[in-house]
Write an enzyme that holds these catalytic residues in place. Structure first.
Site, PDB file in Angstrom:
ATOM      1  N   VAL A 124     -25.064 -25.635 -39.641  1.00 35.45           N
ATOM      2  CA  VAL A 124     -24.775 -24.995 -38.351  1.00 35.45           C
ATOM      3  C   VAL A 124     -25.889 -25.236 -37.347  1.00 35.45           C
ATOM      4  O   VAL A 124     -25.705 -25.026 -36.146  1.00 35.45           O
ATOM      5  CB  VAL A 124     -24.548 -23.480 -38.524  1.00 35.45           C
ATOM      6  CG1 VAL A 124     -23.301 -23.237 -39.342  1.00 35.45           C
ATOM      7  CG2 VAL A 124     -25.751 -22.813 -39.171  1.00 35.45           C
ATOM      8  N   SER A 126     -29.755 -27.773 -36.878  1.00 35.36           N
ATOM      9  CA  SER A 126     -30.678 -28.736 -37.454  1.00 35.36           C
ATOM     10  C   SER A 126     -31.867 -28.929 -36.526  1.00 35.36           C
ATOM     11  O   SER A 126     -31.693 -29.073 -35.316  1.00 35.36           O
ATOM     12  CB  SER A 126     -29.974 -30.082 -37.683  1.00 35.36           C
ATOM     13  OG  SER A 126     -30.860 -31.031 -38.230  1.00 35.36           O
ATOM     14  N   ALA A 127     -33.066 -28.911 -37.106  1.00 36.41           N
ATOM     15  CA  ALA A 127     -34.294 -29.104 -36.328  1.00 36.41           C
ATOM     16  C   ALA A 127     -35.191 -30.097 -37.053  1.00 36.41           C
ATOM     17  O   ALA A 127     -34.808 -30.675 -38.074  1.00 36.41           O
ATOM     18  CB  ALA A 127     -35.003 -27.769 -36.116  1.00 36.41           C
ATOM     19  N   SER A 128     -36.394 -30.282 -36.543  1.00 37.25           N
ATOM     20  CA  SER A 128     -37.281 -31.312 -37.078  1.00 37.25           C
ATOM     21  C   SER A 128     -37.784 -30.985 -38.469  1.00 37.25           C
ATOM     22  O   SER A 128     -38.039 -31.876 -39.267  1.00 37.25           O
ATOM     23  CB  SER A 128     -38.467 -31.497 -36.129  1.00 37.25           C
ATOM     24  OG  SER A 128     -39.150 -30.280 -35.956  1.00 37.25           O
ATOM     25  N   ALA A 130     -36.384 -28.238 -40.605  1.00 38.59           N
ATOM     26  CA  ALA A 130     -35.389 -27.694 -41.530  1.00 38.59           C
ATOM     27  C   ALA A 130     -34.025 -27.641 -40.858  1.00 38.59           C
ATOM     28  O   ALA A 130     -33.904 -27.864 -39.645  1.00 38.59           O
ATOM     29  CB  ALA A 130     -35.814 -26.298 -41.990  1.00 38.59           C
ATOM     30  N   GLN A 131     -32.989 -27.351 -41.659  1.00 36.47           N
ATOM     31  CA  GLN A 131     -31.657 -27.119 -41.115  1.00 36.47           C
ATOM     32  C   GLN A 131     -31.015 -25.942 -41.838  1.00 36.47           C
ATOM     33  O   GLN A 131     -31.447 -25.561 -42.930  1.00 36.47           O
ATOM     34  CB  GLN A 131     -30.785 -28.366 -41.195  1.00 36.47           C
ATOM     35  CG  GLN A 131     -30.404 -28.824 -42.575  1.00 36.47           C
ATOM     36  CD  GLN A 131     -29.656 -30.161 -42.513  1.00 36.47           C
ATOM     37  OE1 GLN A 131     -29.942 -31.025 -41.685  1.00 36.47           O
ATOM     38  NE2 GLN A 131     -28.698 -30.357 -43.420  1.00 36.47           N
ATOM     39  N   VAL A 132     -29.968 -25.377 -41.220  1.00 36.71           N
ATOM     40  CA  VAL A 132     -29.392 -24.122 -41.692  1.00 36.71           C
ATOM     41  C   VAL A 132     -27.941 -24.325 -42.101  1.00 36.71           C
ATOM     42  O   VAL A 132     -27.172 -24.989 -41.399  1.00 36.71           O
ATOM     43  CB  VAL A 132     -29.478 -23.042 -40.590  1.00 36.71           C
ATOM     44  CG1 VAL A 132     -28.874 -21.725 -41.085  1.00 36.71           C
ATOM     45  CG2 VAL A 132     -30.927 -22.828 -40.170  1.00 36.71           C
ATOM     46  N   LYS A 146     -31.777 -21.613 -44.969  1.00 39.34           N
ATOM     47  CA  LYS A 146     -32.589 -22.585 -44.236  1.00 39.34           C
ATOM     48  C   LYS A 146     -33.296 -23.475 -45.241  1.00 39.34           C
ATOM     49  O   LYS A 146     -34.074 -22.995 -46.081  1.00 39.34           O
ATOM     50  CB  LYS A 146     -33.602 -21.851 -43.349  1.00 39.34           C
ATOM     51  CG  LYS A 146     -34.342 -22.759 -42.388  1.00 39.34           C
ATOM     52  CD  LYS A 146     -35.187 -21.938 -41.409  1.00 39.34           C
ATOM     53  CE  LYS A 146     -35.864 -22.828 -40.377  1.00 39.34           C
ATOM     54  NZ  LYS A 146     -36.637 -22.038 -39.389  1.00 39.34           N
ATOM     55  N   ASP A 281     -41.611 -17.755 -30.497  1.00 39.00           N
ATOM     56  CA  ASP A 281     -40.758 -18.907 -30.204  1.00 39.00           C
ATOM     57  C   ASP A 281     -39.423 -18.408 -29.660  1.00 39.00           C
ATOM     58  O   ASP A 281     -38.356 -18.754 -30.155  1.00 39.00           O
ATOM     59  CB  ASP A 281     -40.544 -19.730 -31.474  1.00 39.00           C
ATOM     60  CG  ASP A 281     -40.057 -21.139 -31.182  1.00 39.00           C
ATOM     61  OD1 ASP A 281     -40.186 -21.578 -30.015  1.00 39.00           O
ATOM     62  OD2 ASP A 281     -39.547 -21.808 -32.099  1.00 39.00           O
TER      63      ASP A 281
END
Length: 507
Positions: A124, A126-128, A130-132, A146, A281
Site C-alpha cells: 500500500v 513504498s519508500a526508500s 521500507a514498504q508497507v 512494514k 516527519d
C-alpha cells in the site's frame, strides 16, 4: 561497486550542471580551478535549485532522503535551494512480493502464511527504506506490516561513505567548507538512517507516542504488536482515514477544516512542550484524518527529543516573540549559551526586531516562514550563534506545520492559536501547579529519606563536632608554632647581645 557509484554520481552531476554551481560559488578555490580546467562553461534553462533537485532524484532514493534532510538545514543553504529540496518526494517503486516473503521468512523462521491469517502481496506504500503491506493476525486483528527493503544496508553504507568523502573534499578545498560543516551534516544524516533501519526502534517510537496521547481526542497512534515485531519487520494496528492532503474529501465528510488546523497546532505544541518528544516527519503523507476530524499519525522512523532546559528556553522565546519583547528573546539566547556572552544585548535585540516585527498581525497565508527562518539564520551568523543540533528536527517540523496549515486553513493565525497553550504551559512550569507537581514527584523520595533523618542528623552533628575539634587542634598547633618562632627569635637576639658584650670586654 563504489567506483562505479562514484562515476555515476559524477555523470549525473555533469548532466544537471552541478559543476556550474561549483564554478559560481568556488571560483577562487582549488576545486573551482579544477572544474574550470576540466569542464567547459555551459548555460542551463532551469535554475540551479531545480537542477540540484532533479540530480538527487536521478541518483536514487538515498540521495532523495539526503536532500530532504538537507532542506532542514537552512542555516547552511540559500533559501531557493532549501525551498526546492523541500519538494523532494520519497516515491520509490516497490520491491517484488517474493522478496517480501523471503525477508519475513528469515525473520520469523517460517512461511508468511503460518504467521498471518492473511497477507496482501500488493504493498500500500513504498519508500526508500521500507514498504508497507496490509495483513490479518491469527486472532483476526487487521494490521499493517512494514518490511525493510532487502539489501538496503549495504547500499546505504556505500552511499554514505561516498557522501562523507565528498564532504571531506568540500571541507578541504572550499573556502567556506569548514563553516558549512559538511561532514557533520553527513554524520547527522547517517544517524537518522541508522534509526530508520531498525524496525524495533521505530516500534518503540510508535509505542511511546501512543502512550503520550493515550485517550487523546486530537491524535490517534496505532498500537504495536510486539510479538510480531523484529529488526526488519514492524507490525502495528491498521489505521483507517483520509490523507490530510485530500481537502475536498475531508470537506465532503463534514470535517471542520478550521478546527482541524487548530488541532494540528495544539498537537505540535503538546508534543514539544508537554512531552519533549515529537514526530519529526509530519509531512502530509504521514498523516491521516478520521471522518470525525481526528488526526492519525503514521511512520515513526524520525522522532525528535528536547530536554527540560530546551523546552523552557523555547517557551520563553515563543512567548517573548508573541509579546514582541525582543530584549527578552535576545537575553534568553545569551543565558542559554546559544549566543556568546560578549554579544551586546541591545544590538541583538534590534536585529531580532527587524526580522520578526513584519510578520505579526498577518494571516498565515501572507507569512513566509522560509524567508523568516533564513533572515533569522543570517542574524544568528552575524552574532556568532551556532544552530543547536537538537533543534534541527524541530525546525523541519515547524516547516511541515506551516505547509499543513496553508492547506487546511490559509487564514489560520498561528500565533494566536499557540499563545494560550504556551501561557498555560509556562504557568504549569513556574506557578503553584508546578510546586504541587514537584512535591508529588519528590514525595516517594522523601518517604524513603524521612526515617533516616535522625541518623543522618546525628552523623552530621558528629562530623561537625569532629570538624570543630580538628579546627581547634589546628589553631593550637599554629599558636604553638608562632610561639616557638618568637622564642627562637628572642633567644637568637639575647645570644647576639651577649656575644657583642663579650667582644666589647675583651677588645
Amino acid at each position: 561497486m563504489r567506483l562505479f557509484r562514484l562515476l555515476k554520481i559524477i555523470s549525473v552531476g555533469l548532466r544537471f550542471g552541478l559543476d556550474q554551481m561549483i564554478r559560481d560559488h568556488a571560483a577562487n578555490t582549488r576545486i573551482g580551478e579544477w572544474v574550470h580546467r576540466l569542464v567547459p562553461a555551459r548555460q542551463f534553462a532551469e535554475p540551479r535549485a531545480v537542477r540540484l533537485r532533479l540530480a538527487l532524484e536521478s541518483l536514487g532514493p538515498l540521495f532523495v532522503k539526503f536532500g530532504q534532510m538537507l532542506s532542514t538545514r537552512r542555516d547552511l543553504l540559500a533559501l531557493d535551494i532549501a525551498d526546492e529540496l523541500a519538494k523532494l518526494q520519497d516515491q520509490v517503486p516497490p520491491f517484488p512480493s517474493a522478496q517480501v516473503f523471503e525477508v519475513l521468512r528469515g525473520e520469523y523462521g517460517k512461511p508468511v502464511h503460518e504467521v498471518f491469517r492473511q497477507f496482501e502481496a500488493e504493498p500500500v506504500a513504498s519508500a526508500s527504506v521500507a514498504q508497507v503491506h496490509f495483513a490479518v493476525l491469527p486472532d483476526g486483528t487487521e494490521v499493517a506490516v512494514k518490511v525493510l527493503r532487502p539489501g538496503i544496508e549495504s547500499v546505504i553504507e556505500h552511499d554514505v561513505a561516498l557522501l562523507d568523502t565528498a564532504a571531506l573534499l568540500i571541507e578541504k578545498l572550499w573556502a567556506d567548507g569548514k563553516r558549512l560543516k559538511p561532514r557533520e551534516v553527513v554524520q547527522e544524516f547517517a544517524r537518522h538512517l541508522e534509526d530508520e533501519l531498525d524496525m524495533m526502534r521505530e516500534a518503540a517510537n510508535c509505542s511511546q507516542l501512543r502512550r503520550n496521547f493515550h485517550d487523546s481526542a486530537l491524535l490517534l497512534v496505532p498500537e504495536v504488536y510486539w510479538d510480531f515485531c523484529t529488526r526488519k519487520a514492524l507490525v502495528m494496528q491498521r489505521m483507517v482515514g483520509t490523507p490530510v492532503s485530500q481537502i475536498d474529501t475531508l470537506r465532503g465528510q463534514g470535517v471542520d477544516m478550521k478546527a482541524l488546523s487548530r488541532a494540528g497546532v495544539e498537537i505540535f505544541f503538546t508534543q514539544v512542550f508537554r512531552d519533549g518528544y515529537f514526530h519529526a516527519d509530519m509531512h502530509p503523507g504521514n498523516i491521516l484524518v478520521t471522518n470525525t476530524g481526528q488526526y492519525v499519525a503514521l511512520d515513526f522512523g524520525i522522532m525528535g527529543t528536547l530536554t527540560d532546559r530546551d523546552k523552557a528556553y523555547l517557551a520563553q522565546n515563543f512567548l517573548a516573540f508573541f509579546q514582541r519583547d525582543y530584549k527578552r528573546v535576545a537575553q534568553a539566547h545569551i543565558d542559554a549559551g546559544w549566543v556568546p556572552a560578549h554579544v551586546r544585548v541591545d544590538e541583538f535585540e534590534t536585529s531580532i526586531r527587524a526580522v520578526c516585527e513584519p510578520i505579526f498581525d498577518r494571516p498565515l497565508k501572507d507569512i513566509s516562514f522560509g524567508k523568516t527562518l533564513l533572515r533569522l539564520f543570517q542574524t544568528a551568523r552575524r552574532f556568532e550563534m551556532e544552530v543547536q543540533p537538537q533543534l534541527v528536527m524541530l525546525q523541519k517540523t515547524l516547516l511541515n506545520i506551516e505547509g499543513l496549515g496553508r492547506q487546511l486553513d490559509p487564514d489560520l493565525d498561528l500565533w494566536q492559536t499557540a499563545k494560550p497553550f504556551l501561557e498555560k504551559w509556562m504557568s504549569d512550569q513556574i506557578g503553584w501547579r508546578a510546586l504541587v507537581r514537584h512535591i508529588k514527584d519528590e514525595a516517594p523520595n522523601w518517604a524513603g529519606t524521612l526515617p533516616q533523618l535522625p541518623r543522618l542528623l546525628h552523623r552530621l552533628l558528629n562530623i561537625d563536632t569532629q570538624e570543630r575539634e580538628a579546627a581547634r587542634h589546628a589553631e593550637l598547633l599554629e599558636l604553638q608554632r608562632r610561639r616557638n618562632r618568637w622564642i627562637t627569635v628572642l633567644t637568637l637576639g639575647v645570644l647576639g647581645l651577649v656575644a657583642i658584650e663579650l667582644m666589647t670586654r675583651f677588645s
